[in-house]
Design a protein around this motif. Sequence first.
Motif, PDB file in Angstrom:
ATOM      1  N   ASP A 441       1.119  26.318  12.849  1.00  0.00           N
ATOM      2  CA  ASP A 441       1.044  27.357  13.616  1.00  0.00           C
ATOM      3  C   ASP A 441       0.864  27.047  15.136  1.00  0.00           C
ATOM      4  N   TYR A 442       0.913  25.749  15.421  1.00  0.00           N
ATOM      5  CA  TYR A 442       0.763  25.379  16.909  1.00  0.00           C
ATOM      6  C   TYR A 442       2.327  25.626  17.535  1.00  0.00           C
ATOM      7  N   THR A 443       2.049  26.300  18.665  1.00  0.00           N
ATOM      8  CA  THR A 443       3.376  26.317  19.238  1.00  0.00           C
ATOM      9  C   THR A 443       4.033  24.990  19.794  1.00  0.00           C
ATOM     10  N   ARG A 444       5.390  25.062  20.072  1.00  0.00           N
ATOM     11  CA  ARG A 444       5.983  23.973  20.642  1.00  0.00           C
ATOM     12  C   ARG A 444       5.412  23.584  22.072  1.00  0.00           C
ATOM     13  N   HIS A 445       5.126  24.369  22.669  1.00  0.00           N
ATOM     14  CA  HIS A 445       4.267  24.087  23.981  1.00  0.00           C
ATOM     15  C   HIS A 445       3.355  23.560  23.849  1.00  0.00           C
ATOM     16  N   GLU A 446       2.361  23.822  22.874  1.00  0.00           N
ATOM     17  CA  GLU A 446       0.986  23.195  22.428  1.00  0.00           C
ATOM     18  C   GLU A 446       1.219  21.840  21.988  1.00  0.00           C
ATOM     19  N   LEU A 447       2.302  21.550  21.242  1.00  0.00           N
ATOM     20  CA  LEU A 447       2.419  20.361  20.731  1.00  0.00           C
ATOM     21  C   LEU A 447       3.115  19.333  21.979  1.00  0.00           C
ATOM     22  N   GLN A 448       3.657  19.791  22.731  1.00  0.00           N
ATOM     23  CA  GLN A 448       4.364  19.111  23.748  1.00  0.00           C
ATOM     24  C   GLN A 448       3.292  18.792  24.748  1.00  0.00           C
ATOM     25  N   GLU A 449       2.332  19.536  25.083  1.00  0.00           N
ATOM     26  CA  GLU A 449       1.369  19.507  25.837  1.00  0.00           C
ATOM     27  C   GLU A 449       0.346  18.254  25.319  1.00  0.00           C
ATOM     28  N   ALA A 450       0.205  18.403  24.113  1.00  0.00           N
ATOM     29  CA  ALA A 450      -0.910  17.196  23.468  1.00  0.00           C
ATOM     30  C   ALA A 450       0.039  15.675  23.517  1.00  0.00           C
ATOM     31  N   LEU A 451       1.276  15.745  23.357  1.00  0.00           N
ATOM     32  CA  LEU A 451       2.113  14.428  23.607  1.00  0.00           C
ATOM     33  C   LEU A 451       2.020  14.090  24.928  1.00  0.00           C
ATOM     34  N   VAL A 452       1.884  15.078  25.930  1.00  0.00           N
ATOM     35  CA  VAL A 452       1.811  14.631  27.493  1.00  0.00           C
ATOM     36  C   VAL A 452       0.553  14.244  27.925  1.00  0.00           C
ATOM     37  N   ARG A 453      -0.410  14.714  27.223  1.00  0.00           N
ATOM     38  CA  ARG A 453      -1.655  14.261  27.545  1.00  0.00           C
ATOM     39  C   ARG A 453      -2.283  12.782  26.976  1.00  0.00           C
ATOM     40  N   VAL A 454      -1.658  12.398  25.682  1.00  0.00           N
ATOM     41  CA  VAL A 454      -1.837  11.357  25.165  1.00  0.00           C
ATOM     42  C   VAL A 454      -1.053  10.292  25.801  1.00  0.00           C
ATOM     43  N   GLY A 455       0.222  10.475  26.171  1.00  0.00           N
ATOM     44  CA  GLY A 455       0.912   9.663  26.785  1.00  0.00           C
ATOM     45  C   GLY A 455       0.544   9.174  27.985  1.00  0.00           C
ATOM     46  N   ALA A 456       0.150  10.204  29.011  1.00  0.00           N
ATOM     47  CA  ALA A 456      -0.223   9.917  30.250  1.00  0.00           C
ATOM     48  C   ALA A 456      -1.548   9.097  30.245  1.00  0.00           C
ATOM     49  N   ASN A 457      -2.087   9.264  29.227  1.00  0.00           N
ATOM     50  CA  ASN A 457      -3.504   8.286  29.298  1.00  0.00           C
ATOM     51  C   ASN A 457      -3.508   7.223  28.287  1.00  0.00           C
ATOM     52  N   TYR A 458      -2.322   6.854  27.937  1.00  0.00           N
ATOM     53  CA  TYR A 458      -2.381   5.541  27.127  1.00  0.00           C
ATOM     54  C   TYR A 458      -2.551   4.457  27.873  1.00  0.00           C
ATOM     55  N   PRO A 459      -3.560   3.396  27.593  1.00  0.00           N
ATOM     56  CA  PRO A 459      -3.636   2.616  28.688  1.00  0.00           C
ATOM     57  C   PRO A 459      -2.997   1.214  28.805  1.00  0.00           C
ATOM     58  N   VAL A 460      -2.049   1.161  27.719  1.00  0.00           N
ATOM     59  CA  VAL A 460      -1.281  -0.141  27.972  1.00  0.00           C
ATOM     60  C   VAL A 460       0.344   0.614  27.634  1.00  0.00           C
ATOM     61  N   TYR A 461       1.195  -0.470  27.493  1.00  0.00           N
ATOM     62  CA  TYR A 461       2.639  -0.076  27.396  1.00  0.00           C
ATOM     63  C   TYR A 461       2.807   0.663  26.287  1.00  0.00           C
ATOM     64  N   ARG A 462       2.315   0.184  25.213  1.00  0.00           N
ATOM     65  CA  ARG A 462       2.644   0.749  23.824  1.00  0.00           C
ATOM     66  C   ARG A 462       1.512  -0.002  22.685  1.00  0.00           C
ATOM     67  N   SER A 463       1.700   0.653  21.767  1.00  0.00           N
ATOM     68  CA  SER A 463       1.184   0.081  20.369  1.00  0.00           C
ATOM     69  C   SER A 463       2.072  -0.334  19.517  1.00  0.00           C
ATOM     70  N   TYR A 464       2.146  -1.101  18.426  1.00  0.00           N
ATOM     71  CA  TYR A 464       3.053  -1.982  17.665  1.00  0.00           C
ATOM     72  C   TYR A 464       2.809  -1.571  16.267  1.00  0.00           C
ATOM     73  N   VAL A 465       2.545  -0.433  16.022  1.00  0.00           N
ATOM     74  CA  VAL A 465       2.485  -0.159  14.422  1.00  0.00           C
ATOM     75  C   VAL A 465       3.717  -0.288  13.668  1.00  0.00           C
ATOM     76  N   ARG A 466       3.702  -0.494  12.413  1.00  0.00           N
ATOM     77  CA  ARG A 466       4.938  -0.759  11.740  1.00  0.00           C
ATOM     78  C   ARG A 466       4.823   0.185  10.418  1.00  0.00           C
ATOM     79  N   THR A 467       5.990   1.084  10.170  1.00  0.00           N
ATOM     80  CA  THR A 467       5.797   1.655   8.958  1.00  0.00           C
ATOM     81  C   THR A 467       6.337   0.772   7.812  1.00  0.00           C
ATOM     82  N   GLY A 468       5.755   1.272   6.618  1.00  0.00           N
ATOM     83  CA  GLY A 468       6.166   0.254   5.603  1.00  0.00           C
ATOM     84  C   GLY A 468       7.335   0.525   4.760  1.00  0.00           C
TER      85      GLY A 468
END
Length: 891
Positions: A441-468
């Motif tokens: 039930d989260y709106t598209r806007h809410e989900l996008q804002e969460a991605l923006v906030r986390v992306g803007a606060n990410y402290p390094v270039y990226r993580s390196y997780v790998r799916t199995g």
Amino acid sequence: MFPEPRATYRIQLHQDFDFFAAAEIISYLAELGISHIYCSPYLQAASGSTHGYDVVDPTRVNAGLGGESGHRAMLQALKQASLGQVLDLVPNHMAIPGRENPWWWDVLENGPSSPYASYFDVDWDSSEDRWPNRVLLPVLGDHYGRVLEAGELRLVQDQGEFTLKYHEHSFPVDPCSLSGLLARAAHNCGSDLLGFLAGCCSRLPRPTVTKRREVMRRHRDKAVIAGLLTGLCAEPGPRMAIEGEVDRVNQDPDALDRILDEQNYRLAWWRTAGRDLGYRRFFDINSLAGMRVENEDVFAATHSLPLKWVREGSVQGLRIDHPDGLRNPAGYFQRLRDTCPGVWIVAEKILEPGEQAPPDWPIEGTTGYDFLNLVTGLFVDQSKEDLLTDFYVSFCGNDQDFKALVRVCKEKVIRELLGSELNRLTSLFVAVCEKHRRHRDYTRHELQEALVRVGANYPVYRSYVRTGSGEKEPVVSQADKYYVREAIALAAEETPEPDAELLSFLEALLLLEIPGVLEGELAMRFQQFTAPVMAKGVEDTAFYRYSRLLCLNEVGGDPGHFGTSLEKFHRQAGTARDKRPLSLLAGSTHDTKRSEDVRARLCLVSEIPEKWRNQVQAWHEQNRKYITDGVPEPNTEYFIYQTLAGAWPISPERLEIYLEKALREAKEHTSWTSPDKDYERRMQEFARSVMQDERFCRGMQEFIEPLIPAGRVNSLAQTLIRMTFPGVPDIYQGCELWDMSLVDPDNRRPVDFQMRQMFLAELPGLQVQEIMERMNVGLPKMWLIRQALGLRRRRPHAFGPDGEYRPVYARGKKSDHVVAFLRGEIVLTVVPRLVLGLGGDFEDTVLDLPPGDWENVLTGERLAGGKIELSRLLDKFPVALCARDREVKAE
């Protein structure tokens, strides 16, 4: 295993400096002491490329650089001089300038049915509701309908081949879309064969088919149709009928629109790329499309020629460009290592302060930005930070700290430059949440804002997780957990903060704690998103806004951290020796914001904040008359004065070109996508006025004059550290002499190799005093490099992976002004730092030489083990490189 490289020399190849020109300087580089040339990319690039990173055909050597014959000439010169070669590879993306890229051209013509459709990172379903199975091409100068109705789009036929033209752009035509046109032409000229071909076009398997048999039939039939059509167009009747229909279509916007609507791409206004692009780009560059190099077939196709050179022995090292753009960098490097186990591999991995390269990457190290920033900071006076900061804040009227600025800039980049990438990621997040009842039930806007906030606060270039996959478990390192959780925590602190439960859900997704195909895809895609956010938000935005001390504004650096302590330097050196002893050591690169010599001079500003303050205030008062309507604002004015101080003397033309780039990168008052010509004009008028003001120029020269010698000592000190630090020293073209360049294109100006060859030939016949007398032309720097590399050649075990690193600490009142260390217990490096504060007097400061007979290979002086005064050691040459035993006598 590869022979350990002694030193690399970066060569920028382009049409004015091609393979033949490179071949002519190989013997010079060998005499200098270089073991490997380090070439910019030279697979076939887009026409007129000046850098080679816009590859269009990885199966061919670049014809614009001399092609196969030029390449052979360079390889022969390397072989004769016993030099190796490091090749720059670009696995992340390709350029897509029309038909120059045969793979992309085929994708546009055949859509998902193209054998190359899986090569490019295209999301065919990203805009299913608007243009299903089509690639958005944002190339038009205005809205599509306006461009169409203005007659700027037209259908073209040439000997049976149909293309669509828009000014200099050209696009293929899907044969399926030609059946109506060919049928009308057949009716008009009475050609049964042409009518048959029209029917064949209508029966051709659609470009959406992906089953092997249907794809093969489409390409077989398409080739037969093309051949017969070419033959028919040689006949006057069919040719004239087809040309008549083409003319009719071009005069009827509705008819042309119908044909365009049947293509596998959608032509659009260039600004639509900011939100709707359906393929992954390199950063925000629409003409560079991301590749799926994790696909084994794509890897083989894009790497076949370089790997052939590796097998033949003409390439001994590989520099991998932008691995953070790849879906799975660790998997890529493992495949590369498995394919060529005997090659030296370094990655252009930008490490943020405190970050380490992933230990599971089977490579030798990075391209050296981490080293560059470590060494630059060593020459910054940390004790003067408050004084310089207080003046910067008071002059510019802005006390925003760097971390806060980075957060603002990254969010701006996400919203304004990377909107397409954000929208694709948001759509994926929406699809994930639809599968989980607690979050649907989260709106598209809410989900996008969460991605923006986390992306803007990410402290390094990226993580390196790998799916199995299969029996393999997901891979999530402790570093991945640390950085993801830090970004989530910082996002949670913001006001208004995203929903706490949503952030917890996103954290679990990014750490692969929630199973599922879409869930894993979100984590993998997010990693490819944060890398361009960091690059564009920090390097290409914040670095042009924050001007406290510009020598710290370097790729991978943290301008908010003021300098490097001696203890940290030695600690990091020990880590480098233990973990990555064959990493590249950079001074200047083709991407540095300022050359090593400009940074070396600007470090001096940290030692004289009071003098700097007084001088800037004087310049400001003097130039107030050139400020128009508040332009330049104080921060930009401060930026200009620092730039001039670092690069002086600089021509007005060079300054104006640089300012245009700097201002647009800052994105405050103008930008590349929305240039404010009036603002830029006023800025350039200010720059032109101050550069034409004799009083200002005289004042700048008077201020810089006493700094020039100290800046050169800094440069020599940093260069010697680079020559002897754990790793492989790299020299950027031309930097064996003084080079006061700014960011590209300034640092890609022609290099006078003829002069350098002449200087190098003179060196063996000169005394140290004579070399020092020619300081202005940079002879001491060339001499230092020659002697240090000669020592590395004669004593490889001291500098190799097993060569120990041990700090040596001076004793006395000026001990903090000395950096010294031993390599392999037989080579001693000694350099001064903070030389303005040193004042040319080491007073009672001494250094303990280990027992034995030593020789300073820069001066030829013999030294005995035991206590030695720094004033004596550095009397004839500003830095010292001492080797134990007589066999190391300078050649």
